[in-house]
Design a protein around this motif. Structure first.
Motif: not given
Ligand code: R1P
Ligand code: URA
Length: 292
Positions: A140-148, A201-204, A237-246
């Protein structure tokens, strides 16, 4: 016949030596199998298992070594922290694979890369204590990248997205979260019984976006409680990191195969962290090198 798209020097920046702008790699220096790590220091750890090294370069947070492991040609590439760097790394790797740097046009035949991210993460469930390896079946991308990028709705799991937003009473000011699958064939090959298959969840960000509150209060103090109890078609939801969604999102749009597996270094439920993980992540590295 359709005219080939030309990628101008301002759009695809190529250095004077013929290497791509940020990564400083030339097309022939990239293997089809790529291991991505966040920490530039982790590149040497992965490459310490190689029997041969053909090329090494480092610029900013991007450290690259191409070599062989048991005869398999592999590139290990660091991305630094965050999805903004994944945008750079994935676009430049894809350009190295699929754009002719002489004509600045797309190559006739598509070259597919297999990309496996080996990272660290925070665990969110009782079955994800420190030391657990988690393979991200969905991110789950909380980073917004793919929306562009165009095509986001065609590759994302819109029903999961909607269920998640309803459950969280999602505040649209935060971002528009997107849900994307890792590559099934790669996950089946690499995530064996020794890895938990989960939703990441991949976070910004490392603090607020992951529900960590230091001196500044969170917009939603119940964010992590809601994240931890969310369930959709048997998935938690098992974990938080910062890159997997992008990584999963851009790879899908570009026609590459990608997955993320991370070692848990902080369990958010037990409120415990393991800062001495640098030795134990080597076991995960060995498993990925064997199976990639
Ligand atoms: C945060 O500490 C960093 O660790 C995790 C996060 O995704 C973020 O990049 O992964 P890496 O250990 O691969 O950097
Ligand atoms: N990396 C993250 O992004 N979060 C954690 O809690 C641990 C590692």
């Amino acid at each position: 016949m359709k005219e080939k798209k030309y990628f101008a020097p301002s759009e695809l920046i190529i250095n004077e030596d013929g290497s791509v702008f940020h990564l400083h790699l030339k097309p022939e220096q990239l293997a089809d199998k790529v291991i991505l790590v966040g920490d530039p220091g982790r590149v040497a750890l992965v490459a310490s298992h190689f029997e041969t090294k053909e090329y090494e370069v480092q610029s900013r947070e991007f450290h690259t070594i191409t070599g062989t492991y048991k005869g398999k040609r592999i590139t290990v590439q660091s991305t630094g922290i965050g999805c903004d760097n994944i945008d750079i790394v994935l676009n430049e790797l894809d350009a190295l694979a699929n754009i002719d740097f002489t004509t600045r046009t797309e190559k006739e035949t598509h070259r597919t890369l297999s990309l496996v991210r080996i990272g660290t993460c925070g665990g969110l469930q009782p079955n994800t204590p420190a030391g657990t390896y988690i393979a991200s079946v969905k991110s789950i991308g909380f980073d917004g990248l793919l929306n562009f990028y165009a095509g986001r709705n065609e590759v994302c799991d819109l029903q999961f997205e909607e269920a998640f937003k309803q459950h969280m009473h999602w505040n649209p000011l935060l971002c528009s979260p997107y849900v994307i699958d890792g590559d099934k064939e790669l996950i089946d090959r690499i995530a064996q019984d020794d890895m938990v298959r989960g939703v990441t969840i991949a976070c910004g960000g490392f603090f607020g976006p992951q529900g960590r509150e230091l001196r500044v209060p969170l917009a939603d103090p119940k964010q992590n409680e809601k994240v931890e109890c969310f369930e959709y078609e048997g998935l938690r939801i098992t974990n938080f990191e910062m890159e997997s969604s992008a990584l999963a999102g851009l790879s899908t749009l570009m026609g590459h195969k990608a997955m993320t597996c991370c070692m848990v270094i902080a369990n958010r439920l037990a409120k415990e962290a393991n800062t001495g993980y640098k030795n134990t992540i080597d076991k995960l590295i060995e498993k990925v090198l064997e199976r990639i």
